[in-house]
Design an enzyme around this catalytic site. Structure first.
Site, PDB file in Angstrom:
ATOM      1  N   THR A   3       0.823  -1.204   0.000  1.00  0.00           N
ATOM      2  CA  THR A   3       0.000   0.000   0.000  1.00  0.00           C
ATOM      3  C   THR A   3       0.859   1.257   0.000  1.00  0.00           C
ATOM      4  OG1 THR A   3      -1.509  -1.270   1.418  1.00  0.00           O
ATOM      5  CG2 THR A   3      -1.994   1.061   1.151  1.00  0.00           C
ATOM      6  N   ARG A  18       7.879  -2.635   2.586  1.00  0.00           N
ATOM      7  CA  ARG A  18       8.073  -2.726   4.037  1.00  0.00           C
ATOM      8  C   ARG A  18       8.443  -4.141   4.421  1.00  0.00           C
ATOM      9  NH1 ARG A  18       3.249   1.249   6.135  1.00  0.00           N
ATOM     10  NH2 ARG A  18       4.122   3.060   5.095  1.00  0.00           N
ATOM     11  N   SER A  21       6.218   3.756   8.725  1.00  0.00           N
ATOM     12  CA  SER A  21       5.054   4.444   9.274  1.00  0.00           C
ATOM     13  C   SER A  21       4.746   4.097  10.715  1.00  0.00           C
ATOM     14  CB  SER A  21       3.858   4.176   8.375  1.00  0.00           C
ATOM     15  OG  SER A  21       2.798   4.989   8.729  1.00  0.00           O
ATOM     16  N   HIS A  22       3.592   3.487  10.953  1.00  0.00           N
ATOM     17  CA  HIS A  22       3.105   3.227  12.304  1.00  0.00           C
ATOM     18  C   HIS A  22       3.624   1.901  12.858  1.00  0.00           C
ATOM     19  CE1 HIS A  22       0.736   1.439   9.230  1.00  0.00           C
ATOM     20  NE2 HIS A  22       0.284   0.527  10.088  1.00  0.00           N
ATOM     21  N   LYS A  24      10.075   4.105   0.058  1.00  0.00           N
ATOM     22  CA  LYS A  24       9.179   4.335  -1.079  1.00  0.00           C
ATOM     23  C   LYS A  24       9.679   5.510  -1.893  1.00  0.00           C
ATOM     24  CE  LYS A  24       5.741   7.271   1.132  1.00  0.00           C
ATOM     25  NZ  LYS A  24       4.321   7.530   1.277  1.00  0.00           N
ATOM     26  N   ASP A  40       1.834   9.577  13.900  1.00  0.00           N
ATOM     27  CA  ASP A  40       2.475   8.263  13.834  1.00  0.00           C
ATOM     28  C   ASP A  40       3.976   8.344  13.557  1.00  0.00           C
ATOM     29  OD1 ASP A  40       2.345   9.028  11.173  1.00  0.00           O
ATOM     30  OD2 ASP A  40       2.014   6.998  10.443  1.00  0.00           O
ATOM     31  N   ASP A  67       5.938   8.303  10.979  1.00  0.00           N
ATOM     32  CA  ASP A  67       6.448   9.216   9.961  1.00  0.00           C
ATOM     33  C   ASP A  67       5.646  10.510   9.862  1.00  0.00           C
ATOM     34  OD1 ASP A  67       4.301   7.739   8.973  1.00  0.00           O
ATOM     35  OD2 ASP A  67       4.960   7.920   6.901  1.00  0.00           O
ATOM     36  N   ASP A 108       2.464  11.248   9.278  1.00  0.00           N
ATOM     37  CA  ASP A 108       1.379  11.518   8.323  1.00  0.00           C
ATOM     38  C   ASP A 108      -0.005  11.171   8.856  1.00  0.00           C
ATOM     39  OD1 ASP A 108       1.790   8.795   8.163  1.00  0.00           O
ATOM     40  OD2 ASP A 108       1.966   8.720   5.978  1.00  0.00           O
ATOM     41  N   ARG A 109      -0.077  10.413   9.960  1.00  0.00           N
ATOM     42  CA  ARG A 109      -1.391  10.095  10.526  1.00  0.00           C
ATOM     43  C   ARG A 109      -1.713  11.021  11.685  1.00  0.00           C
ATOM     44  NH1 ARG A 109      -2.457   3.643  10.554  1.00  0.00           N
ATOM     45  NH2 ARG A 109      -1.598   3.239   8.491  1.00  0.00           N
ATOM     46  N   THR A 137      -7.725   2.020  -1.122  1.00  0.00           N
ATOM     47  CA  THR A 137      -6.923   2.373   0.040  1.00  0.00           C
ATOM     48  C   THR A 137      -5.492   2.755  -0.361  1.00  0.00           C
ATOM     49  OG1 THR A 137      -8.218   0.960   1.471  1.00  0.00           O
ATOM     50  CG2 THR A 137      -5.969   1.413   2.179  1.00  0.00           C
ATOM     51  N   GLU A 182      -8.656   9.073   4.911  1.00  0.00           N
ATOM     52  CA  GLU A 182      -8.887   7.650   5.090  1.00  0.00           C
ATOM     53  C   GLU A 182      -9.315   7.391   6.528  1.00  0.00           C
ATOM     54  OE1 GLU A 182      -6.212   4.993   2.458  1.00  0.00           O
ATOM     55  OE2 GLU A 182      -4.851   6.242   3.607  1.00  0.00           O
ATOM     56  N   GLU A 183     -10.012   6.258   6.703  1.00  0.00           N
ATOM     57  CA  GLU A 183     -10.447   5.873   8.047  1.00  0.00           C
ATOM     58  C   GLU A 183      -9.281   5.554   8.969  1.00  0.00           C
ATOM     59  OE1 GLU A 183      -9.598   2.582   8.814  1.00  0.00           O
ATOM     60  OE2 GLU A 183      -8.870   2.402   6.757  1.00  0.00           O
ATOM     61  N   SER A 184      -8.112   5.289   8.366  1.00  0.00           N
ATOM     62  CA  SER A 184      -6.958   4.850   9.132  1.00  0.00           C
ATOM     63  C   SER A 184      -6.176   6.040   9.711  1.00  0.00           C
ATOM     64  CB  SER A 184      -6.055   4.001   8.248  1.00  0.00           C
ATOM     65  OG  SER A 184      -5.731   4.709   7.065  1.00  0.00           O
ATOM     66  N   LYS A 235      -0.721  12.309   3.223  1.00  0.00           N
ATOM     67  CA  LYS A 235      -1.533  12.678   4.364  1.00  0.00           C
ATOM     68  C   LYS A 235      -0.636  13.405   5.344  1.00  0.00           C
ATOM     69  CE  LYS A 235      -1.468   7.958   6.257  1.00  0.00           C
ATOM     70  NZ  LYS A 235      -1.227   7.038   5.136  1.00  0.00           N
ATOM     71  N   ARG A 269      -8.640  -6.933   7.550  1.00  0.00           N
ATOM     72  CA  ARG A 269      -9.358  -5.809   8.147  1.00  0.00           C
ATOM     73  C   ARG A 269     -10.840  -5.935   7.821  1.00  0.00           C
ATOM     74  NH1 ARG A 269      -4.952  -3.076   9.591  1.00  0.00           N
ATOM     75  NH2 ARG A 269      -3.366  -2.436   8.083  1.00  0.00           N
TER      76      ARG A 269
HETATM   77  C1  VG1 Z   1      -2.792   1.001   5.910  1.00  0.00           C
HETATM   78  C2  VG1 Z   1      -4.079   1.790   5.958  1.00  0.00           C
HETATM   79  C3  VG1 Z   1      -4.176   2.709   4.752  1.00  0.00           C
HETATM   80  C4  VG1 Z   1      -2.925   3.599   4.707  1.00  0.00           C
HETATM   81  C5  VG1 Z   1      -1.671   2.750   4.726  1.00  0.00           C
HETATM   82  C6  VG1 Z   1      -0.406   3.585   4.790  1.00  0.00           C
HETATM   83  O1  VG1 Z   1      -2.772   0.193   4.743  1.00  0.00           O
HETATM   84  O2  VG1 Z   1      -5.196   0.950   6.023  1.00  0.00           O
HETATM   85  O3  VG1 Z   1      -5.342   3.465   4.828  1.00  0.00           O
HETATM   86  O4  VG1 Z   1      -2.937   4.405   3.551  1.00  0.00           O
HETATM   87  O5  VG1 Z   1      -1.689   1.893   5.857  1.00  0.00           O
HETATM   88  O6  VG1 Z   1      -0.417   4.409   5.899  1.00  0.00           O
HETATM   89  P1  VG1 Z   1      -3.155  -1.352   4.758  1.00  0.00           P
HETATM   90  O7  VG1 Z   1      -2.915  -1.838   3.350  1.00  0.00           O
HETATM   91  O8  VG1 Z   1      -2.298  -2.006   5.794  1.00  0.00           O
HETATM   92  O9  VG1 Z   1      -4.593  -1.411   5.148  1.00  0.00           O
HETATM   93  V1  VG1 Z   1       1.054   4.880   6.631  1.00  0.00           V
HETATM   94  O10 VG1 Z   1       0.734   6.021   7.717  1.00  0.00           O
HETATM   95  O11 VG1 Z   1       1.449   3.266   7.135  1.00  0.00           O
HETATM   96  O12 VG1 Z   1       2.060   5.321   5.352  1.00  0.00           O
HETATM   97 CO    CO Z   2       2.406   6.912   8.437  1.00  0.00          CO
END
Ligand code: VG1
Ligand code: CO
Length: 543
Positions: A18, A22, A113-114, A126, A277, A279, A281-282, A344, A363-365, A376, A496
């Protein structure tokens, strides 16, 4: 200093998910692993000789080593200049900002990220294009294809570059410019929001707490919230970035941002709480003893956008990822602007924003953003909220409740089943796909299935098609159950389950989301056979 061409062999597991590639740190530490992927990027993007690249990461374990390797490879591949954040640091939105501001060819962002960091934890990489956004699917697929046939990579034999002071050095003829990771971003934020109004709000005793979770946003939040906006010192907690994020998950939700949650739901709670988070962005937004669902946050920002100077003229349109609740759709309808539903991941918003079709997206995340960058943006969302609170002079909770009263409430929750055996997770998805015909029109108590499908998206700008983006069970009253496999995990499979129910009746808006969604959850478990197929009674995380 000389360029070395190193013979290598492909790894089979370099498919970007996504949000880039990673993997666990030891995977990245294998000889040639990172190098293969970086060379695959360079071979795919066809940068002209002398091009400029932006480089930085969230500071997690292996960030420094990776930066040195990438610098030496950039020099050997003909780049003219690299702008690198001091200490190798750039939050994801700041990297996007720098790529755009200095009109560079693109950038490489190092982050998982998280996900947790450390010698045995996660790392990621990336590529972002010149619009500042994650490379499109076409480019990521080209990178993956390259990685499968790579035979050699180019790297400069040179000493490491000093990265801890703002300076300019030369690496085999390529300029390495170490930049302040915060200042360009902070300047951009000041240009978007009413800093004077927020300053006045904070001076008037409005208390805030921002949890940087020992991740990259610590220095950004200190500079912007405390130094520029005058929040009292200590408003930013866990402000020092650590390579392992202090051992935690740098994931801003009610489970992992527990330090902040305890404060915000405690006796002497501040008026406003937020976290971001790994990095940066959340974002998670909290009021005094009150949680704002990310989908609601997006809807609310859209509804109140004109209160912020940057969006005074209104919004061209909005976009949300498919599993995100339809709360923002209702706002778009009221504002008479288009609303797009994308797969997503942030890479799908870029085209819409570049084409001027969309101003805000989310996004919901726990991700929200706008066309100010192409990622984001966690702190941006926090500042937007503070701007709205300062303008409306109401509490977070009052603003949200008024929003529900006006637009109705979309109850929402996500259940994550992490670390499942891949076969079991695939089995659930396949079973659901096989059930579409029997499920259609089936009735479950007050819910009747209207249609089911596997979400497919045709990009309105470039016409590219992305299939298999998640199973949707759509009910006749607008409720939805979505099943999707994560594309960011590094251990087994993560399934999910996204649940959404719309409630127009104000007298039911006080309900707890889990109570309001109880029946839908039961339906989801029943139709997916999730428990028997995976052997899991409970999700790992509920958001
Ligand atoms: C998750 C989230 C998605 C988000 C992605 C990257 O992806 O659901 O909404 O864009 O992480 O976020 P997935 O494929 O695991 O559902 V970040 O802050 O990890 O760059
Ligand atoms: Co992130």
């Amino acid at each position: 200093m000389s360029v070395r061409t190193v013979a290598t062999q492909p790894f089979s597991d370099q498919k970007p998910g996504t949000s880039g590639l990673r993997k666990k740190v030891p995977v990245f530490q294998q000889p040639h692993y990172l190098e293969n992927f970086v060379q695959s990027i360079f071979d795919s993007i066809a940068a002209p000789k002398g091009a400029t690249l932006v480089l930085g990461g969230d500071g997690r374990y292996y960030n420094r080593e990776a930066i040195q390797i990438i610098l030496k490879m950039a020099a050997a591949n003909g780049f003219g200049e690299v702008l690198v954040g001091c200490g190798g640091i750039l939050s994801t939105p700041a990297a996007s900002c720098v790529i755009r501001k200095y009109k560079t060819y693109g950038g490489i962002i190092l982050s998982a990220s998280h996900n947790p960091g450390g010698p045995k934890e996660d790392f990621g990489i990336k590529y972002n294009s010149n619009n500042g956004g994650p490379a499109t699917e076409t480019v990521t697929e080209a990178i993956f294809a390259k990685s499968k046939s790579i035979a050699s990579y180019r790297i400069l034999d040179a000493a490491d570059v000093p990265l801890d002071q703002l300076n300019e050095t030369s690496l085999g003829g390529m300029k390495v410019k170490v930049i302040d990771p915060v200042s360009d971003y902070a300047e951009l934020m000041e240009s978007l929001f009413d800093f004077d109004a927020i300053r006045t709000l904070l001076k008037g005793g409005f208390k805030i707490k921002f949890d940087a979770m020992h991740a990259v946003n610590g220095p950004y939040a200190k500079e912007i919230l405390e130094a520029r906006l005058g929040a009292v010192s200590g408003s930013v907690m866990n402000a020092v970035p650590l390579e392992d994020f202090g051992g935690g998950h740098p994931d801003p939700n009610l489970t992992y941002a527990h330090d902040l949650v305890e404060i915000m739901f405690g006796a002497d709670a501040p008026d406003f709480g937020a976290a971001s988070d790994g990095d940066g962005d959340r974002n998670m937004i909290l009021g005094k003893r009150f949680f704002v669902t990310p989908s609601d946050s997006l809807a609310l920002l859209a509804a109140n956008a004109t209160l912020a100077p940057a969006y005074k003229q209104g919004l061209a349109g909005v976009a949300r990822s498919m599993p995100t609740s339809a709360a923002v759709d209702r706002v778009a309808k009221a504002l008479n602007i288009p609303c797009f539903e994308t797969p997503t991941g942030w890479k799908f918003f870029g085209n819409l924003m570049d084409a001027g079709k969309v101003t805000l997206c989310g996004e919901e995340s726990f991700g929200t953003g706008s066309n100010h960058v192409r990622e984001k943006d966690g702190l941006w969302a926090v500042l937007f909220w503070l701007n709205i609170v300062a303008a409306r002079k109401q509490s977070v909770e009052a603003i949200v409740r008024e929003h529900w009263a006006k637009f109705g409430r979309n109850f929402y929750s996500r259940y994550d089943y992490e670390g499942l055996p891949t076969e079991a997770a695939n089995g659930v998805m396949q079973h659901l796909r096989d059930s579409f015909a029997t499920l259609t029109k089936q009735q479950f108590g007050k819910y009747t299935v209207q249609t089911c499908d596997d979400f497919s998206y045709t990009d309105p700008v470039d016409g590219s098609v992305s299939k298999g983006q998640g199973v949707r069970i759509l009910f006749s009253d607008g409720s939805r159950i979505i099943f999707r496999l994560s594309g960011t995990g590094t251990e087994g499979a993560t399934l999910r389950v996204y649940l959404e129910a719309f409630e127009a009746d104000v007298s039911r808006h006080h309900l707890d989301a889990q109570d309001a969604l109880k029946e839908l959850i039961q339906i989801a478990l029943r139709i997916s056979e999730l428990q028997t197929r995976t052997g899991r009674d409970q999700p790992t995380v509920i958001t």
